[in-house]
Motif scaffolding. Structure first.
Motif, mmCIF file in Angstrom:
data_model
loop_
_atom_site.group_PDB
_atom_site.id
_atom_site.type_symbol
_atom_site.label_atom_id
_atom_site.label_comp_id
_atom_site.label_asym_id
_atom_site.label_seq_id
_atom_site.Cartn_x
_atom_site.Cartn_y
_atom_site.Cartn_z
ATOM 1 N N PHE B 83 -2.601 -11.339 15.983
ATOM 2 C CA PHE B 83 -3.883 -10.970 15.494
ATOM 3 C C PHE B 83 -3.322 -9.782 14.633
ATOM 4 C CE2 PHE B 83 -7.497 -8.353 15.547
ATOM 5 C CZ PHE B 83 -8.585 -9.002 14.843
ATOM 6 N N VAL B 84 -2.324 -8.943 14.694
ATOM 7 C CA VAL B 84 -2.336 -7.726 14.036
ATOM 8 C C VAL B 84 -0.748 -7.401 13.451
ATOM 9 C CG1 VAL B 84 -3.976 -6.307 14.844
ATOM 10 C CG2 VAL B 84 -1.771 -6.580 15.995
ATOM 11 N N TYR B 85 0.016 -8.487 13.632
ATOM 12 C CA TYR B 85 1.436 -8.226 13.396
ATOM 13 C C TYR B 85 1.804 -8.982 12.089
ATOM 14 C CZ TYR B 85 5.817 -6.715 15.171
ATOM 15 O OH TYR B 85 7.082 -6.095 15.274
ATOM 16 N N GLY B 86 2.420 -8.170 11.270
ATOM 17 C CA GLY B 86 3.020 -8.700 10.020
ATOM 18 C C GLY B 86 2.431 -9.117 9.111
ATOM 19 N N SER B 87 2.745 -10.246 8.534
ATOM 20 C CA SER B 87 2.072 -10.867 7.208
ATOM 21 C C SER B 87 0.758 -11.484 7.695
ATOM 22 C CB SER B 87 2.895 -11.511 6.206
ATOM 23 O OG SER B 87 3.551 -12.533 7.084
ATOM 24 N N GLU B 88 0.837 -12.010 8.974
ATOM 25 C CA GLU B 88 -0.166 -12.859 9.351
ATOM 26 C C GLU B 88 -1.488 -11.797 9.934
ATOM 27 O OE1 GLU B 88 0.036 -16.362 9.410
ATOM 28 O OE2 GLU B 88 1.669 -15.775 8.144
ATOM 29 N N LYS B 90 -4.599 -10.237 10.840
ATOM 30 C CA LYS B 90 -5.939 -10.463 10.113
ATOM 31 C C LYS B 90 -6.818 -8.914 9.745
ATOM 32 C CE LYS B 90 -5.960 -14.618 11.336
ATOM 33 N NZ LYS B 90 -4.359 -14.632 11.760
ATOM 34 N N LEU B 91 -5.876 -8.001 9.684
ATOM 35 C CA LEU B 91 -6.507 -6.594 9.658
ATOM 36 C C LEU B 91 -5.893 -6.165 8.304
ATOM 37 C CD1 LEU B 91 -6.599 -5.067 13.305
ATOM 38 C CD2 LEU B 91 -8.360 -6.224 12.106
ATOM 39 N N ILE B 92 -4.972 -6.681 7.404
ATOM 40 C CA ILE B 92 -4.319 -6.333 6.413
ATOM 41 C C ILE B 92 -5.463 -5.999 5.429
ATOM 42 C CG2 ILE B 92 -3.026 -7.062 4.321
ATOM 43 C CD1 ILE B 92 -1.121 -8.476 6.186
ATOM 44 N N GLY B 93 -5.093 -4.747 4.964
ATOM 45 C CA GLY B 93 -6.005 -3.971 3.761
ATOM 46 C C GLY B 93 -7.183 -3.349 4.121
ATOM 47 N N LYS B 94 -7.675 -3.649 5.350
ATOM 48 C CA LYS B 94 -8.840 -3.004 6.011
ATOM 49 C C LYS B 94 -8.498 -1.361 6.253
ATOM 50 C CE LYS B 94 -10.476 -7.091 8.452
ATOM 51 N NZ LYS B 94 -11.406 -7.531 7.550
ATOM 52 N N GLU B 95 -9.644 -0.775 6.232
ATOM 53 C CA GLU B 95 -9.328 0.804 6.332
ATOM 54 C C GLU B 95 -9.463 1.325 7.604
ATOM 55 O OE1 GLU B 95 -11.101 2.805 2.116
ATOM 56 O OE2 GLU B 95 -12.491 1.745 3.672
ATOM 57 N N PHE B 96 -8.775 2.132 8.187
ATOM 58 C CA PHE B 96 -8.775 2.696 9.352
ATOM 59 C C PHE B 96 -8.776 4.118 9.640
ATOM 60 C CE2 PHE B 96 -6.222 4.601 13.025
ATOM 61 C CZ PHE B 96 -7.048 4.106 14.128
ATOM 62 N N TYR B 127 -1.953 5.588 14.395
ATOM 63 C CA TYR B 127 -1.501 5.354 13.017
ATOM 64 C C TYR B 127 -0.088 4.307 12.976
ATOM 65 C CZ TYR B 127 -3.520 10.042 12.332
ATOM 66 O OH TYR B 127 -4.283 11.130 12.267
ATOM 67 N N ALA B 128 0.609 4.350 14.002
ATOM 68 C CA ALA B 128 1.578 3.551 13.992
ATOM 69 C C ALA B 128 0.846 1.928 14.113
ATOM 70 C CB ALA B 128 2.591 3.410 15.209
ATOM 71 N N LEU B 129 -0.197 1.823 15.187
ATOM 72 C CA LEU B 129 -0.641 0.588 15.208
ATOM 73 C C LEU B 129 -1.327 0.275 13.886
ATOM 74 C CD1 LEU B 129 -1.966 -1.581 16.897
ATOM 75 C CD2 LEU B 129 -3.645 0.076 17.822
ATOM 76 N N ALA B 130 -2.121 0.904 13.416
ATOM 77 C CA ALA B 130 -3.016 0.646 11.911
ATOM 78 C C ALA B 130 -1.581 0.331 10.827
ATOM 79 C CB ALA B 130 -3.851 1.759 11.649
ATOM 80 N N ARG B 131 -0.711 1.162 10.925
ATOM 81 C CA ARG B 131 0.132 0.688 10.032
ATOM 82 C C ARG B 131 0.931 -0.584 10.193
ATOM 83 N NH1 ARG B 131 5.521 0.942 9.867
ATOM 84 N NH2 ARG B 131 6.886 1.636 8.042
ATOM 85 N N ARG B 132 1.118 -0.882 11.734
ATOM 86 C CA ARG B 132 1.907 -2.217 11.887
ATOM 87 C C ARG B 132 0.695 -3.307 11.458
ATOM 88 N NH1 ARG B 132 6.161 -4.775 12.157
ATOM 89 N NH2 ARG B 132 7.525 -3.772 13.809
ATOM 90 N N ALA B 133 -0.446 -3.173 11.496
ATOM 91 C CA ALA B 133 -1.325 -4.256 11.236
ATOM 92 C C ALA B 133 -1.796 -4.185 9.657
ATOM 93 C CB ALA B 133 -2.961 -3.694 12.110
ATOM 94 N N GLY B 134 -1.072 -3.267 8.937
ATOM 95 C CA GLY B 134 -1.270 -3.331 7.530
ATOM 96 C C GLY B 134 -2.512 -2.903 6.926
ATOM 97 N N MET B 135 -3.045 -1.917 7.723
ATOM 98 C CA MET B 135 -4.444 -1.303 7.565
ATOM 99 C C MET B 135 -4.010 0.105 6.669
ATOM 100 S SD MET B 135 -6.211 -1.528 11.166
ATOM 101 C CE MET B 135 -8.102 -1.266 10.554
ATOM 102 N N GLN B 136 -4.841 0.511 5.776
ATOM 103 C CA GLN B 136 -4.903 1.517 4.932
ATOM 104 C C GLN B 136 -5.357 2.941 5.945
ATOM 105 O OE1 GLN B 136 -6.604 1.352 1.117
ATOM 106 N NE2 GLN B 136 -6.545 3.780 0.923
ATOM 107 N N ILE B 137 -4.764 3.921 6.145
ATOM 108 C CA ILE B 137 -4.980 4.969 7.020
ATOM 109 C C ILE B 137 -5.784 6.086 6.397
ATOM 110 C CG2 ILE B 137 -4.337 6.642 8.718
ATOM 111 C CD1 ILE B 137 -1.858 4.907 9.107
ATOM 112 N N LEU B 138 -7.252 6.440 6.777
ATOM 113 C CA LEU B 138 -7.955 7.468 6.239
ATOM 114 C C LEU B 138 -7.349 8.665 6.902
ATOM 115 C CD1 LEU B 138 -11.328 5.770 6.212
ATOM 116 C CD2 LEU B 138 -9.530 5.750 4.451
#
Lengths: 226, 226
Positions: B83-88, B90-96, B127-138
């Protein structure tokens, strides 16, 4: 010195790493507390149990950059303010350690690496807790990609782990040697043929014969560092 | 933009801070998910629910340097590797984002302070989790000693919080003004007499009349930054 290993793992029976470490702990004089599927009688009992130990170690696989939730559940329940806070802390002066395993390679845990943060950065909440409780923090023992290790690496890990849970710290040459002497006394028959011991001595740059002489020296009241 | 606030708090009804924040969220178009006493139907449902949002915020009081355990329990269950890992992911680009409250003063969270680590250091696992999921950290919204705040500080917090959950980021003057315009449109009657709005404008160094002119400008297609 008495050590408690607090283990958080939801599926410990199927964890090669945890079973390997448990095997390593077996012949050391330590207690273990597996938090999953575990329910304690009362907060007060659990607290007074903890007070008996000189070294408390959190042991867990890295699940999303911290322990599985059972560890936090236990901390939230047992670590009351009165128990660990300020000059009244019942844990003051005790040693605190972490044994953390991960399927990711070590190189991932760096700026620019896959995980971006070091293990030490990720462990900050536990260090902050130990610091607040007035505990002395030991360097975290990190196990990267256990499944990928050679037999020799496994054996080195076994000794490193055994030293981590029972050796006197800091991890100086003198304390290492003292630990080996204790092991020597307890396992005299196995000592000569022990692969992990040989590996470790090699890493330390010590010949087994030299160690034996050092042991003799120390036993006779000499100083191994001279 | 759609925001989900994921709240971890074992006693939310008796938390002044959480009740205050919930009040602030009420008039914003956001969803909340309170994890304690909550059971979800299935992992898959929960994952597809998350996919609907553009901004996901973890909101909790600091319990021993992380969220209460219910947040980790939910993460362990819902954040599967696929669900959250790498290029697959599903959270890529979402804000965290994180909204964290503590009864300790801000000065404690520094080298040499009572807690020794900054809030940002303590939040590393998230932060590490959000980063891993490709999210943008606020930047994390930190609430120190809510009970100690003046009425005015509470009101400023309310606006800061409302901006945090719905304003476009980064937190530039332009985005702030745009957010105020939206609020202005929706709450035109309350705008003139709103104490929090006045306080915030004062902090921004903007006169209410100037803002009104700016709003007019922007509505007429002008650029507020010129």
């Amino acid at each position: 010195m008495k050590t408690l290993i607090v283990i958080s793992h939801p599926d410990i029976e199927n964890s090669n790493t945890q079973q390997f470490l448990l095997q390593g702990a077996k012949h050391q004089n330590v207690d273990t507390l597996h938090l999953d599927n575990y329910s304690f009688n009362s907060q007060a009992n659990q607290q007074s149990d903890l007070e008996k130990y000189d070294r408390i170690i959190f042991q867990f696989p890295l699940y999303w950059y911290s322990a599985p939730y059972s560890l936090k559940k236990w901390i939230d329940e047992v670590f009351t303010r009165g128990f660990v806070y300020g000059s009244e802390s019942k844990l003051i002066g005790k040693e605190f350690g972490i044994v953390v395993s991960t399927g990711m390679p070590e190189k991932n845990f760096a700026v620019g690496g896959g995980d971006g943060y070091s293990i030490d950065q990720i462990m900050t909440p536990y260090y902050a807790l130990a610091r607040r409780a007035g505990m002395q923090i030991l360097p975290t023992l990190k196990v990267f990609q256990f499944y990928n290790m050679s037999e020799r690496e496994h054996m080195n890990l076994l000794v490193d782990y055994q030293r981590y849970i029972t050796q006197k710290y800091p991890d100086t040459l003198e304390n290492k040697i003292e630990w080996f002497i204790n092991q020597f006394d307890e396992q005299v028959d196995e000592f000569d043929n022990s692969e992990p011991v040989k590996n470790l001595l090699e890493d330390l740059g010590i010949e087994l014969d030299t160690l034996k002489l050092t042991v003799e020296d120390i036993k006779n009241g000499g100083d191994s560092n001279e």
